[in-house]
Design an enzyme around this catalytic site. Structure first.
Site, mmCIF file in Angstrom:
data_model
loop_
_atom_site.group_PDB
_atom_site.id
_atom_site.type_symbol
_atom_site.label_atom_id
_atom_site.label_comp_id
_atom_site.label_asym_id
_atom_site.label_seq_id
_atom_site.Cartn_x
_atom_site.Cartn_y
_atom_site.Cartn_z
ATOM 1 N N TRP A 198 24.234 18.357 38.597
ATOM 2 C CA TRP A 198 22.974 18.700 38.172
ATOM 3 C C TRP A 198 22.690 20.192 38.191
ATOM 4 O O TRP A 198 21.553 20.704 37.838
ATOM 5 C CB TRP A 198 22.042 18.096 39.312
ATOM 6 N N HIS A 240 21.153 19.171 42.774
ATOM 7 C CA HIS A 240 21.993 18.916 43.793
ATOM 8 C C HIS A 240 21.175 19.041 45.164
ATOM 9 O O HIS A 240 21.148 18.021 46.182
ATOM 10 C CB HIS A 240 23.294 19.780 43.967
ATOM 11 N N ASP A 272 30.430 23.161 43.836
ATOM 12 C CA ASP A 272 30.377 24.277 42.522
ATOM 13 C C ASP A 272 31.050 25.422 42.547
ATOM 14 O O ASP A 272 31.570 26.043 41.764
ATOM 15 C CB ASP A 272 29.010 24.264 41.940
ATOM 16 N N ARG A 285 34.905 25.769 43.082
ATOM 17 C CA ARG A 285 35.669 25.301 41.781
ATOM 18 C C ARG A 285 36.424 26.110 41.276
ATOM 19 O O ARG A 285 37.661 25.839 40.699
ATOM 20 C CB ARG A 285 34.815 24.499 40.817
ATOM 21 N N HIS A 307 35.691 16.075 38.567
ATOM 22 C CA HIS A 307 34.252 16.245 38.387
ATOM 23 C C HIS A 307 33.650 15.227 37.415
ATOM 24 O O HIS A 307 32.166 15.606 37.295
ATOM 25 C CB HIS A 307 33.958 17.567 37.663
ATOM 26 N N HIS A 349 27.865 16.176 47.506
ATOM 27 C CA HIS A 349 28.056 16.495 45.956
ATOM 28 C C HIS A 349 28.319 15.451 44.854
ATOM 29 O O HIS A 349 27.698 15.401 43.979
ATOM 30 C CB HIS A 349 28.980 17.929 45.843
ATOM 31 N N ASP A 402 26.506 13.997 41.829
ATOM 32 C CA ASP A 402 27.232 13.888 40.146
ATOM 33 C C ASP A 402 27.015 12.525 39.440
ATOM 34 O O ASP A 402 26.891 12.467 38.325
ATOM 35 C CB ASP A 402 28.734 14.321 40.479
ATOM 36 N N HIS A 420 28.199 13.279 33.203
ATOM 37 C CA HIS A 420 29.422 13.316 33.905
ATOM 38 C C HIS A 420 29.851 11.885 34.025
ATOM 39 O O HIS A 420 30.905 11.709 34.599
ATOM 40 C CB HIS A 420 29.209 13.670 35.434
ATOM 41 N N HIS A 470 24.925 19.465 27.589
ATOM 42 C CA HIS A 470 25.229 19.582 29.121
ATOM 43 C C HIS A 470 24.186 20.180 29.779
ATOM 44 O O HIS A 470 23.439 19.913 31.091
ATOM 45 C CB HIS A 470 26.471 19.659 29.547
ATOM 46 N N ASP A 492 21.688 19.650 32.708
ATOM 47 C CA ASP A 492 22.155 20.040 33.893
ATOM 48 C C ASP A 492 20.985 20.890 34.967
ATOM 49 O O ASP A 492 20.820 20.867 35.875
ATOM 50 C CB ASP A 492 23.152 21.261 33.838
#
Length: 407
Positions: free
Chosen positions: A23, A28, A67, A70, A82, A151, A155, A161, A184, A188
């Protein structure tokens, strides 16, 4: 639904905790804040201890941690964890979850397995903790698992996702308010950002609900959370909340097993045995679901949104199907720079461009009027709270406070 101790398998093939991002930071953090508002009173002190908080303790600040890490060398291998995508899935033309050809990528390396795996790690940790056997290494592993679980659940509630098409929409340029972005990034953060920018002014004032206001942190999205709670969870979704946590009962008739499969099941238990033997139980062949925790079952209608609204048919028709874009790797999402990216988008000048405009009544208007994004984040918050309550709540007192949900 039943509240009982269930053996949740930690898939051997992905024993290191996976993580994902979906998100963007705001999405999130909204999910985590909604979850915190619905925790059993005994849970938050345990979570704060595991997270090693000093001072005020909130779940939102760690919700986007996955995030932020990563890009670190030790976490780069987790890219395929993910998201999840089916080989036959190509919305809006085909919606397969998973379809005849099954899932893309390695078995058990996906976001739904990540929820199962992290939950299992935390369940095992609590057994050690209650027995006074948890070591410092166990404490560290539990902290990482908890951050990833918070998380992952966020997701799972981001439709892009749950599909592999064009790297979860990263490979599809679109226009939003005459500004170029990709599909996305639109889901997002831009859809959420637009809602925050247009929130009714009455939500800038505190609600007469101390159990809500005490969990807010003075952020720019506090009014948005107030609206989601007041009009959504306490309003239009009130009669749906219990159904969001339901899982289908396992079939009463099990498939016939070979003698070897029977021995494996008897020796290691049915769930671990089925994973070793490769015979699926439930959950689209992922072995993620049982009667209590069922991420595949929860994700299935979320994935369906990709065909219903997320991927408009016009993307696959002239002239837009002749426009290609390949600039973002995998299912990359706005993470550390999420807020900055949104600011750049809104401050940039609208320009005529060749991409499909999605800030229209037929697309973003339908999403807003139907409260699609708000419902997804509400579901994420309620389900995250239920999982955390199931893992950590002291249930000796069988009565649950109002606004507390468990599996």
């Amino acid at each position: 639904m039943r509240f009982s101790q269930v053996s949740l398998i930690l898939a051997t093939g992905s024993a290191i905790i996976p993580h994902a991002n979906a998100w963007g930071a705001v999405g999130h953090e909204v999910v985590a804040t909604v979850a915190q508002m619905h925790l059993h009173p005994s849970v938050m002190p345990i979570l704060c201890d595991i997270l090693n908080y000093k001072g005020d303790c909130h779940l939102a600040p760690v919700a986007a941690w996955a995030d932020k890490v990563r890009g670190l060398p030790q976490y780069r291998w987790t890219g395929p964890l993910h998201y999840i995508g089916a080989t036959d899935d190509y919305p809006s033309e085909t919606c397969a979850f998973p379809g005849e050809k099954g899932w893309e990528g390695r078995k058990n390396i996906n976001v739904l397995s990540g929820i199962r795996n992290t939950t299992s790690v935390l369940e095992d940790y609590m057994d050690l903790r209650k027995a006074g056997l948890a070591t410092e290494s166990d404490d560290d592993a539990a902290q990482v698992a908890l951050k990833f679980l918070i998380h992952f659940v966020g997701d799972m509630h981001m439709p892009l996702h749950l599909t592999g098409r064009d790297r979860g929409g990263n490979g599809i340029k679109v226009s939003f308010d005459s500004r170029v972005t990709n599909l996305h990034s639109l889901w997002d953060g831009l859809l959420i950002a637009k809602r925050i920018r247009t929130i009714p002014s009455n939500y800038t004032r505190p609600l007469p609900l101390p159990e809500v206001e005490s969990h807010l942190r003075g952020t720019i999205y506090d009014p948005y959370i107030r609206r989601v709670i007041w009009e959504g969870i306490m309003g239009k979704y009130e009669d749906e909340l219990d159904s969001w946590l339901s899982c289908p009962a396992e079939p009463s008739v099990q498939p016939l097993q070979t003698h070897w499969e029977q021995w494996i099941s008897w020796t290691f238990g049915r769930r671990i045995g089925s994973w070793i033997a490769g015979s699926p139980l439930t959950g689209g062949g992922l072995n993620t679901d049982d009667e209590t925790l069922c991420p595949y079952h929860w994700a299935t209608p979320i994935h369906a949104l990709n065909c219903q609204i997320v991927f408009p048919k016009a993307l696959d028709e002239p002239p837009y199907n002749r426009i290609s874009f390949s600039g973002t790797d995998e299912h990359a999402c706005n993470s550390n720079s999420s807020n900055k990216a949104l600011e750049v988008h809104w401050l940039s000048r609208p320009r005529k461009n060749p991409y499909l405009e999605l800030d229209t009544p037929q697309y973003s208007g339908v999403i807003e009027d139907s409260w699609i994004v708000e419902k997804l984040m509400s579901q994420g918050g309620i389900r995250l709270a239920a999982v955390l309550n199931w893992l950590f709540a002291d249930m000796e007192d069988s009565t649950l406070p109002n606004r507390t949900y468990t599996l």
